[in-house]
Scaffold this motif. Structure first.
Motif, PDB file in Angstrom:
ATOM      1  N   ASP A 261       0.820  -1.212   0.000  1.00 45.80           N
ATOM      2  CA  ASP A 261       0.000   0.000   0.000  1.00 45.80           C
ATOM      3  C   ASP A 261       0.855   1.262   0.000  1.00 45.80           C
ATOM      4  O   ASP A 261       0.519   2.247  -0.659  1.00 45.80           O
ATOM      5  CB  ASP A 261      -0.940   0.006   1.215  1.00 45.80           C
ATOM      6  N   ARG A 264       2.141   1.837  -3.485  1.00 41.00           N
ATOM      7  CA  ARG A 264       1.045   2.266  -4.371  1.00 41.00           C
ATOM      8  C   ARG A 264       0.727   3.737  -4.116  1.00 41.00           C
ATOM      9  O   ARG A 264       0.509   4.505  -5.059  1.00 41.00           O
ATOM     10  CB  ARG A 264      -0.205   1.414  -4.132  1.00 41.00           C
ATOM     11  N   ALA A 265       0.709   4.111  -2.863  1.00 42.54           N
ATOM     12  CA  ALA A 265       0.400   5.511  -2.536  1.00 42.54           C
ATOM     13  C   ALA A 265       1.489   6.429  -3.070  1.00 42.54           C
ATOM     14  O   ALA A 265       1.206   7.505  -3.609  1.00 42.54           O
ATOM     15  CB  ALA A 265       0.260   5.663  -1.015  1.00 42.54           C
ATOM     16  N   SER A 266       2.749   5.988  -2.943  1.00 42.71           N
ATOM     17  CA  SER A 266       3.840   6.851  -3.408  1.00 42.71           C
ATOM     18  C   SER A 266       3.821   6.964  -4.937  1.00 42.71           C
ATOM     19  O   SER A 266       4.058   8.039  -5.497  1.00 42.71           O
ATOM     20  CB  SER A 266       5.176   6.372  -2.841  1.00 42.71           C
TER      21      SER A 266
END
Ligand code: BES
Ligand code: ZN
Length: 462
Positions: A261, A264-266
């Motif tokens: 996660d 993915r966020a970065s």
């Protein structure tokens, strides 16, 4: 400041912009197309040109090492004993300019238009590679010395899968000892927005030959009663993806490192302009594996693409024939921890299992490269971030790149080096396509970034 004060290397680079650009124009005029035997002498000429520039920039022990095909240019500057050593890698070979008729200006006659230099190799990789040589030249011209030792390796076979680089690197491993590698052969996400690429995809490239009847047949006499190899090959290729856009080769995804996660966020945080992406691709929309964003599909997920398909009658007009053979070129982009040779073998086995009765399959492994991932916490990336910020006025974002630079994995494995991807290209540079270009501002700021990077390294690595 007294009128006689000598400029800093960066000041010198700023004053010398026109001359540096003129040198890049000379460089891209040489059609160093590595895949085309007719251009072998041009590739050799580009190597000599680059070696001369390295010497003029102040490098020592510059040499042009022959290989079984295209030479490797080596040079060094080792005047900072006790300081870190940086291995600079770049490539001076280029892709073929085809289709030439789609270029607005001739591919080997560099043309300035709207702030960009148009020529084959402008971005990939002559313009980017030259930033490193110009940076050294700026120190020399400013009567300063770099605060680190430098070893330059420029190859002429990157675009054909570096068939002779690995043996050369292993043979010279001791001489190539360094603390970190730096490569400028990647893209920034948007103009003026630097990005540090921390992952590159690998590649596995195959050629498939399927054979049906031993010779061409009349399609009226035999059609419908004998298996057609082109039809069969198309059906086989169609089965390589499922309805969700996933590759169906057994085992293909087993070693793929999942995206967590945080990553993915970065990745989602880096600017991605969907409109610009569609314009650059000229595509109506995006397609790909279900459950992943376009950025993830291109950088963090493996893929399979047919690159070419042929067979039978392709001349003008019609010929009723049931051909004996059909061919395709298939490539797979790989992510950590897939292995190029394993995937090639898995794909070949799967193709053989998909072949219908009466069709023989032969698969040739053309070339490949391993995927690579760099630790985002590597201290040299701090120097890269500071350098980008100094030159572009903006902190870099972290991105994964869908293209391949197989030397990154090789340098890691053979020399234990992490590579800093200090790229200055753009997604719309038209790499490998007609009208390749390089932003002139990115060339000049690239030179400044390299100088700032070298200046920041001793502290970052201390
Ligand atoms: N400069 C590219 C790699 C690249 C492409 C980086 C796009 C960033 C964005 C490099 O010269 C290249 O094209 N590599 C080949 C490697 C292959 C021939 C083994 C590639 O990716 O197809
Ligand atoms: Zn390249």
């Amino acid at each position: 400041m007294t009128p006689t004060a000598t400029p800093t290397p960066i000041e010198h680079a700023r004053r010398d912009r026109d001359a540096a650009l003129a040198r890049l124009q000379d460089f891209v005029r040489i059609p160093s197309v590595s895949t085309d035997p007719a251009h072998a002498a041009d590739v050799a000429r580009a190597a000599e040109w680059l070696a001369d520039r390295l010497r003029a920039a102040g490098a020592q022990a510059v040499r042009v090492d022959p290989t079984a095909r295209h030479p490797i240019v080596y040079g060094e500057w080792l005047g900072a004993p006790g300081a870190p050593t940086v291995l600079v890698y770049g490539h001076y070979d280029v892709q073929p300019p085809d289709p030439v008729e789609l270029w607005a200006t001739p591919p080997f006659e560099p043309t300035l238009k709207d702030g960009a230099l148009y020529a084959r190799g402008a971005s990939d990789d002559k313009g980017q590679a030259l930033t490193h040589v110009e940076a050294l030249a700026a120190y020399t011209a400013a009567d300063r010395t770099p605060p680190v030792n430098l070893k330059y390796v420029f190859e002429g076979e990157e675009e054909i899968g570096s068939p002779n680089l690995e043996a050369w690197v292993r043979a010279h491993a001791a001489d190539l000892a360094a603390d970190v590698a730096v490569i400028s052969d990647t893209a920034m996400v948007a103009p003026g927005q630097p990005s540090i690429v921390y992952a590159l995809r690998g590649l596995s490239y195959l050629e498939v030959e399927v054979t049906g009847p031993p010779r061409d047949l009349h399609s009226g006499q035999f059609g419908g009663a004998v298996r057609n190899p082109i039809n069969a090959l198309c059906a086989m290729i169609a089965q390589l993806h499922d309805a969700d856009g996933r590759v169906t080769i057994p085992g293909f995804y087993d070693p793929v490192r999942p995206l967590d996660d945080a990553e993915r966020a970065s990745l989602a945080a880096a600017p991605f302009d969907a409109g610009a992406f569609r314009r650059a691709a000229g595509a109506a929309g995006s397609w790909g594996e279900a459950g992943y964003s376009a950025v993830e599909r291109m950088g963090a997920r493996p893929t399979l693409d047919a690159n070419g398909i042929w067979g039978g009658f392709t001349g003008p007009g019609a010929k009723t024939v049931l051909p004996s053979k059909a061919f395709a070129k298939l490539s797979m982009r790989l992510v950590p921890d897939q292995d190029s040779d394993t995937v090639a073998a898995q794909c070949a086995a799967h193709l053989r299992s998909l072949a219908p009765e009466g069709i023989q399959v032969e698969v040739r492994n053309l070339h490949g490269g391993q995927p690579a991932m760099i630790d985002r916490a590597h201290p040299a990336l701090r120097a890269a971030a500071r350098a980008y910020e100094a030159a572009f006025g903006r902190a870099p974002v972290f991105t994964r790149e869908g293209g391949s630079i197989p030397v990154v994995a090789l340098l890691g494995e053979a020399l234990g080096l992490s590579s800093v991807m200090l790229g200055f290209g753009l997604p719309d540079d038209n790499l490998h396509a007609p009208n390749e270009k390089f932003e002139v501002e990115h060339f000049h700021k690239g030179i400044e970034t390299v100088i700032a990077f070298l200046d920041a390294l001793p502290e970052a690595l201390a």
